[in-house]
Scaffold this motif. Structure first.
Motif, short mmCIF file in Angstrom:
data_model
loop_
_atom_site.label_atom_id
_atom_site.label_comp_id
_atom_site.label_asym_id
_atom_site.label_seq_id
_atom_site.Cartn_x
_atom_site.Cartn_y
_atom_site.Cartn_z
N LEU A 230 -12.89 -1.83 2.52
CA LEU A 230 -12.05 -3.02 2.48
C LEU A 230 -10.93 -2.93 1.45
N LEU A 231 -10.85 -1.82 0.73
CA LEU A 231 -9.78 -1.64 -0.24
C LEU A 231 -8.39 -1.79 0.39
N PRO A 232 -8.13 -1.16 1.56
CA PRO A 232 -6.80 -1.37 2.17
C PRO A 232 -6.54 -2.83 2.52
N VAL A 233 -7.60 -3.56 2.90
CA VAL A 233 -7.43 -4.99 3.20
C VAL A 233 -6.99 -5.73 1.93
N GLY A 234 -7.61 -5.38 0.81
CA GLY A 234 -7.23 -6.00 -0.46
C GLY A 234 -5.79 -5.70 -0.83
N ILE A 235 -5.37 -4.45 -0.61
CA ILE A 235 -3.97 -4.08 -0.90
C ILE A 235 -3.02 -4.89 -0.04
#
Length: 442
Positions: A230-235
């Motif tokens: 989910l890191l890309p979602v956070g970015i």
């Protein structure tokens, strides 16, 4: 010579140059400047090219282009996208067709990171495709899934194609992105529904992962993968939330996204010198390519404005032929499908936008809505045999056991789903216009 004949001569000359293998911006720009010189002399011809260059350099939102491209390449080259697919693999592998559904989710998030369909195709073909084939997924199913999912890159924000459309149609980029968000997610949902139904009817198309393999993955590992994936979602959220709330401009948000991706790669220990250099080189190459194409398109459009070709064609369609505006619009979409058999989306846009965009406005249609229609039609054209752009990208990246015949057969049901999505957006314009209206009171 009548202006209509001059316009026809310009188009035929440009298509002839494109068929010889010349670069798109070279063919379009050359025809534009030569036509301007012949029509208005040396001074008029040179002024058109110079004015187009000045207009391009003064268009502030164009700064978003290198930012978003850099963000996508950093996330891709630093293998953060691998974590994303691993998350879908663990959390959805127990469902029939779960990995194929997860691949669509992967493509949506890759699109939100990069804005280009090529990036989604490359990641899908190198990460998802081998895993799906190893899990005994039907090769026609998975080949179609990756091609269809990667096409979302030109519709889901931050779409680079919609940035180009905004420049040529003189429409706000932010409103176009928001207009593409709901149709893009709707299309992804239709893909997922189709995959779920097909795999329920024919379980052999998308078998589940063995229960014993899933049992070996601890709960802690599952949650670790969820956070990593989910890191890309956070970015994306860090980048878009301030923009949607009006706290930052579009350019400032793109810079936040690029910095967030860079620091995420640094924090995970994956920002090596090679990754940084490769990302910078690829960003520079693609940005320069798009800028040259926009410059050529602006010069070409200026000649058309000077000729009054749009008014002449509008008069031909509506007065002399008596065609209904909706019939004209459908004919435009069909022409995109035809051109998509041998041109990419950028080339199609810059070739016909100087003619189509003013005509669409004159017919009374909303240009934000039409930008979404154009983009969906390009997605369909990308996957239309015999020369669809995505078909050959897939052939270049797929393993030898997947033939060109397999690739052609695999996209048939997905093209059908995309046509349904196109019809829905045409019949119900609020699918595209609801979100811009909510945020911008459009």
């Amino acid at each position: 010579m009548p202006y209509e004949m001059i316009a026809l001569l310009m188009f035929s000359s440009m298509m002839l140059l494109l068929l010889t293998g010349q670069r798109v911006f070279g063919a379009i720009g050359f025809v534009a400047v030569v036509a301007a010189v012949l029509l208005w002399g040396d001074r008029g011809g040179y002024d058109i090219g110079f004015a187009a260059a000045i207009k391009l350099m003064r268009w502030y939102p164009l700064l978003t282009l290198p930012m978003f491209i850099f963000m996508g390449y950093v996330l891709s080259d630093s293998k953060i996208a691998d974590d994303l697919y691993r998350m879908f693999h663990v959390w959805m592998g127990g469902l029939r067709g779960g990995l194929a559904i997860g691949t669509i989710g992967l493509m949506v998030l890759i699109s939100a990171m990069n804005g280009l369909s090529v990036a989604g195709m490359a990641i899908g073909a190198t990460i998802a495709l081998p895993e799906l084939l190893k899990r005994n997924y039907d090769k026609l199913m998975v080949t179609g899934v990756i091609q269809a999912g990667s096409s979302l890159g030109i519709l889901v924000p931050p779409s680079v194609v919609l940035v180009l459309y905004a420049m040529i149609a003189r429409q706000p980029v932010g409103q176009l992105w928001l207009a593409g968000a709901v149709p893009g997610l709707m299309m992804a949902a239709l893909f997922i529904i189709y995959i779920a139904i097909r795999c329920r009817i024919s379980p052999n198309l998308g078998p589940t992962i063995d229960r014993s393999e899933l049992d070996q993955i601890t709960r802690g590992e599952k949650y670790r993968l969820l956070l990593a994936g989910l890191l890309p979602v956070g970015i994306f959220a860090v980048m878009m939330v301030p923009f949607v709330n009006g706290w930052t401009s579009l350019v400032e948000s793109s810079a936040i996204g690029a910095l967030a991706a860079f620091f995420a790669a640094v924090a995970k220990g994956r920002m090596t010198r090679q990754v940084f250099e490769t990302s910078i080189r690829q960003t520079l190459a693609i940005t320069c390519m798009f800028m040259w194409i926009i410059l050529a398109a602006l010069a070409f459009g200026a000649v058309f404005d000077g000729l009054g070709a749009v008014k002449a064609i509008e008069n031909l369609f509506t007065t002399q032929w008596g065609l209904n505006p909706w019939v004209i619009l459908i004919l435009m979409q069909l022409s995109f499908l035809l051109m998509g058999t041998f041109l990419d989306d950028t080339a199609m846009l810059v070739i016909v936008a100087p003619l189509y965009v003013p005509l669409v406005g004159a017919l009374g249609f909303d240009l934000i809505w039409y930008g979404v229609l154009y983009t969906i039609t390009c997605q369909i054209a990308y996957m239309t045999p015999p020369f669809g752009y995505n078909l050959f990208l897939m052939r270049a990246m797929a393993p030898p056991e997947i033939t060109i015949t397999d690739i052609y057969r695999s996209i048939i049901p997905f093209v059908g789903v995309m046509i349904v999505a196109l019809i829905l957006v045409m019949v119900f314009p609020q699918i595209a216009l609801w979100l811009p209206g909510l945020i911008y009171d459009y």
